[in-house]
Scaffold this motif. Structure first.
Motif, PDB file in Angstrom:
ATOM      1  N   GLU A 102       0.829  -1.210   0.000  1.00 46.23           N
ATOM      2  CA  GLU A 102       0.000   0.000   0.000  1.00 46.23           C
ATOM      3  C   GLU A 102       0.864   1.261   0.000  1.00 46.23           C
ATOM      4  N   PRO A 103       0.289   2.373  -0.463  1.00 42.83           N
ATOM      5  CA  PRO A 103       1.077   3.616  -0.582  1.00 42.83           C
ATOM      6  C   PRO A 103       1.360   4.273   0.754  1.00 42.83           C
ATOM      7  N   VAL A 104       2.335   5.176   0.734  1.00 49.62           N
ATOM      8  CA  VAL A 104       2.600   6.050   1.862  1.00 49.62           C
ATOM      9  C   VAL A 104       2.027   7.421   1.515  1.00 49.62           C
ATOM     10  N   GLU A 105       1.421   8.075   2.505  1.00 48.30           N
ATOM     11  CA  GLU A 105       0.842   9.409   2.305  1.00 48.30           C
ATOM     12  C   GLU A 105       1.555  10.404   3.217  1.00 48.30           C
ATOM     13  N   ILE A 106       1.942  11.534   2.628  1.00 49.65           N
ATOM     14  CA  ILE A 106       2.656  12.568   3.382  1.00 49.65           C
ATOM     15  C   ILE A 106       2.006  13.916   3.121  1.00 49.65           C
ATOM     16  N   THR A 107       1.757  14.655   4.182  1.00 48.80           N
ATOM     17  CA  THR A 107       1.260  16.021   4.019  1.00 48.80           C
ATOM     18  C   THR A 107       2.438  16.986   4.133  1.00 48.80           C
ATOM     19  N   ASN A 108       2.458  17.955   3.235  1.00 49.39           N
ATOM     20  CA  ASN A 108       3.582  18.886   3.150  1.00 49.39           C
ATOM     21  C   ASN A 108       3.079  20.325   3.233  1.00 49.39           C
ATOM     22  N   LYS A 109       3.627  21.064   4.163  1.00 49.25           N
ATOM     23  CA  LYS A 109       3.290  22.479   4.303  1.00 49.25           C
ATOM     24  C   LYS A 109       4.452  23.309   3.750  1.00 49.25           C
ATOM     25  N   VAL A 110       4.161  24.101   2.724  1.00 48.49           N
ATOM     26  CA  VAL A 110       5.201  24.853   2.025  1.00 48.49           C
ATOM     27  C   VAL A 110       4.875  26.343   2.088  1.00 48.49           C
ATOM     28  N   ARG A 111       5.879  27.150   2.383  1.00 47.97           N
ATOM     29  CA  ARG A 111       5.707  28.612   2.402  1.00 47.97           C
ATOM     30  C   ARG A 111       6.423  29.197   1.191  1.00 47.97           C
TER      31      ARG A 111
ATOM     32  N   LEU B 116      -0.121  20.374   0.783  1.00 50.53           N
ATOM     33  CA  LEU B 116      -0.366  19.425  -0.294  1.00 50.53           C
ATOM     34  C   LEU B 116      -0.053  18.019   0.203  1.00 50.53           C
ATOM     35  N   VAL B 117      -0.939  17.064  -0.113  1.00 50.22           N
ATOM     36  CA  VAL B 117      -0.727  15.663   0.257  1.00 50.22           C
ATOM     37  C   VAL B 117      -0.128  14.933  -0.942  1.00 50.22           C
ATOM     38  N   THR B 118       1.003  14.286  -0.729  1.00 51.32           N
ATOM     39  CA  THR B 118       1.644  13.504  -1.780  1.00 51.32           C
ATOM     40  C   THR B 118       1.518  12.017  -1.441  1.00 51.32           C
ATOM     41  N   VAL B 119       1.291  11.208  -2.464  1.00 50.90           N
ATOM     42  CA  VAL B 119       1.024   9.781  -2.273  1.00 50.90           C
ATOM     43  C   VAL B 119       1.859   8.978  -3.272  1.00 50.90           C
ATOM     44  N   THR B 120       2.454   7.879  -2.803  1.00 50.21           N
ATOM     45  CA  THR B 120       3.146   6.988  -3.725  1.00 50.21           C
ATOM     46  C   THR B 120       2.120   6.085  -4.409  1.00 50.21           C
ATOM     47  N   PRO B 121       2.365   5.691  -5.639  1.00 49.64           N
ATOM     48  CA  PRO B 121       1.452   4.755  -6.294  1.00 49.64           C
ATOM     49  C   PRO B 121       1.532   3.390  -5.617  1.00 49.64           C
ATOM     50  N   PRO B 122       0.428   2.633  -5.564  1.00 50.80           N
ATOM     51  CA  PRO B 122       0.485   1.287  -4.985  1.00 50.80           C
ATOM     52  C   PRO B 122       1.349   0.371  -5.840  1.00 50.80           C
ATOM     53  N   MET B 123       1.956  -0.624  -5.209  1.00 51.05           N
ATOM     54  CA  MET B 123       2.814  -1.561  -5.921  1.00 51.05           C
ATOM     55  C   MET B 123       2.327  -2.989  -5.687  1.00 51.05           C
ATOM     56  N   GLN B 124       2.593  -3.856  -6.652  1.00 48.87           N
ATOM     57  CA  GLN B 124       2.211  -5.256  -6.551  1.00 48.87           C
ATOM     58  C   GLN B 124       3.422  -6.157  -6.758  1.00 48.87           C
ATOM     59  N   VAL B 125       3.419  -7.276  -6.037  1.00 44.86           N
ATOM     60  CA  VAL B 125       4.465  -8.284  -6.175  1.00 44.86           C
ATOM     61  C   VAL B 125       3.800  -9.624  -6.459  1.00 44.86           C
ATOM     62  N   THR B 126       4.265 -10.315  -7.486  1.00 48.35           N
ATOM     63  CA  THR B 126       3.756 -11.648  -7.800  1.00 48.35           C
ATOM     64  C   THR B 126       4.644 -12.675  -7.116  1.00 48.35           C
ATOM     65  N   VAL B 127       4.050 -13.447  -6.212  1.00 49.73           N
ATOM     66  CA  VAL B 127       4.803 -14.400  -5.399  1.00 49.73           C
ATOM     67  C   VAL B 127       4.446 -15.822  -5.827  1.00 49.73           C
ATOM     68  N   ALA B 128       5.460 -16.598  -6.187  1.00 52.11           N
ATOM     69  CA  ALA B 128       5.257 -17.977  -6.634  1.00 52.11           C
ATOM     70  C   ALA B 128       5.502 -18.943  -5.480  1.00 52.11           C
ATOM     71  N   ASP B 129       4.809 -20.097  -5.532  1.00 57.12           N
ATOM     72  CA  ASP B 129       5.087 -21.155  -4.569  1.00 57.12           C
ATOM     73  C   ASP B 129       6.510 -21.671  -4.771  1.00 57.12           C
ATOM     74  N   LEU B 130       7.075 -22.229  -3.712  1.00 56.77           N
ATOM     75  CA  LEU B 130       8.404 -22.808  -3.820  1.00 56.77           C
ATOM     76  C   LEU B 130       8.385 -23.994  -4.783  1.00 56.77           C
ATOM     77  N   PRO B 131       9.497 -24.254  -5.456  1.00 58.57           N
ATOM     78  CA  PRO B 131       9.543 -25.367  -6.409  1.00 58.57           C
ATOM     79  C   PRO B 131       9.216 -26.698  -5.744  1.00 58.57           C
TER      80      PRO B 131
END
Length: 255
Positions: A99-108, A143-158
């Motif tokens: 899941e993404p991380v969300e950060i609020t940024n206050k800029v002057r 301004l709130v900045t958000v990273t895009p969500p990421m996915q990982v494909t996990v395979a069963d062990l051989p």
């Protein structure tokens, strides 16, 4: 003059997330890094930390307040702040979400005009802005900045893993020794099993030992030492297993 404050912030402040691989096996190490990039003077606060459902998590590098590195993106130099850097070990197969991380940024920012622009630049250069600026010239944006969500494909062990396999994924070596190979019947012996290497060391359980029937075995003492400077993490895990036995000679089989 003529610039939109929010758009200016978006172009000069953002967060990024990285993973070192998009597919892996269950238990295989995965590195995830979250960073804040900025060319502006801002106050940033984490609103939502990334969740890692379906993973075992080890934090690698602790962010230090106010400490940043310089990184170049598209020819521009940014101050780069580490938000989080973790080693992930998938616990199940399938498509897992980070899941993404969300950060609020206050800029002057300073509102100026083409007429007074040079004067304000001189004031900034001479670090006199606090004396010359007033509330009408300060623009404070959040301004709130958000990273895009990421996915990982996990395979069963051989297929074909041995029956004794207990989840160690990585590159490992194992060694065993008796702390003392001669002791009295009223003393305890200690079998030390040491596993060294790189991979999911924290998830490794005590290996199975085929003890002689007359031996009484007690809870092991477990010692672990990890180096978190590289991915996958490396180090060792020690299992010191106390046991007792009646008088006589016994042979412990390979572990």
């Amino acid at each position: 003059p003529g610039e939109d404050a929010k758009e200016k912030i978006r172009k000069n402040l953002f967060v990024k997330a990285f993973i070192d691989k998009k597919s892996c096996f269950v238990g295989e190490a995965l590195l995830a890094t979250f960073k804040l990039y900025t060319r502006l003077d801002s106050e940033s606060k984490i609103l939502k930390r990334p969740s890692f459902n379906g993973f075992s998590v080890i934090d690698l590098e602790e962010p230090e307040a106010g400490i940043f590195t310089k990184e170049v993106i598209d020819g521009k130099i940014y101050n780069c702040y580490l938000i989080r850097k973790v080693q992930l070990f998938p616990l199940q197969s399938g498509v897992l979400n980070i899941e993404p991380v969300e950060i609020t940024n206050k800029v002057r920012l300073i509102r100026t005009s083409s007429k007074t622009g040079k004067d304000w630049m001189d004031a900034l250069t001479n670090k006199e802005k606090n004396q010359q600026l007033n509330d009408e010239t300060i623009v404070e944006e959040e301004l709130v900045t958000v990273t895009p969500p990421m996915q990982v494909t996990v395979a069963d062990l051989p297929a074909g893993k041995p029956e004794s396999f207990n989840g160690a994924v990585g590159s490992f070596a194992i060694s065993t020794k008796l702390i003392k190979d001669k002791f009295r019947a009223d003393e305890n012996g200690v079998l030390q099993i040491k596993i060294t290497g790189s991979g999911n060391i924290p998830m490794i359980n005590a290996p199975v030992v085929n003890w002689p029937d007359k031996a009484e075995v007690f809870e092991p003492k477990i010692t672990e030492e990890l180096s978190k400077l590289l991915s996958p993490i490396s180090g060792f895990k020690d299992f010191e297993i106390p046991f007792s036995a009646p008088a006589g000679a016994f042979e412990l089989p390979p572990v």
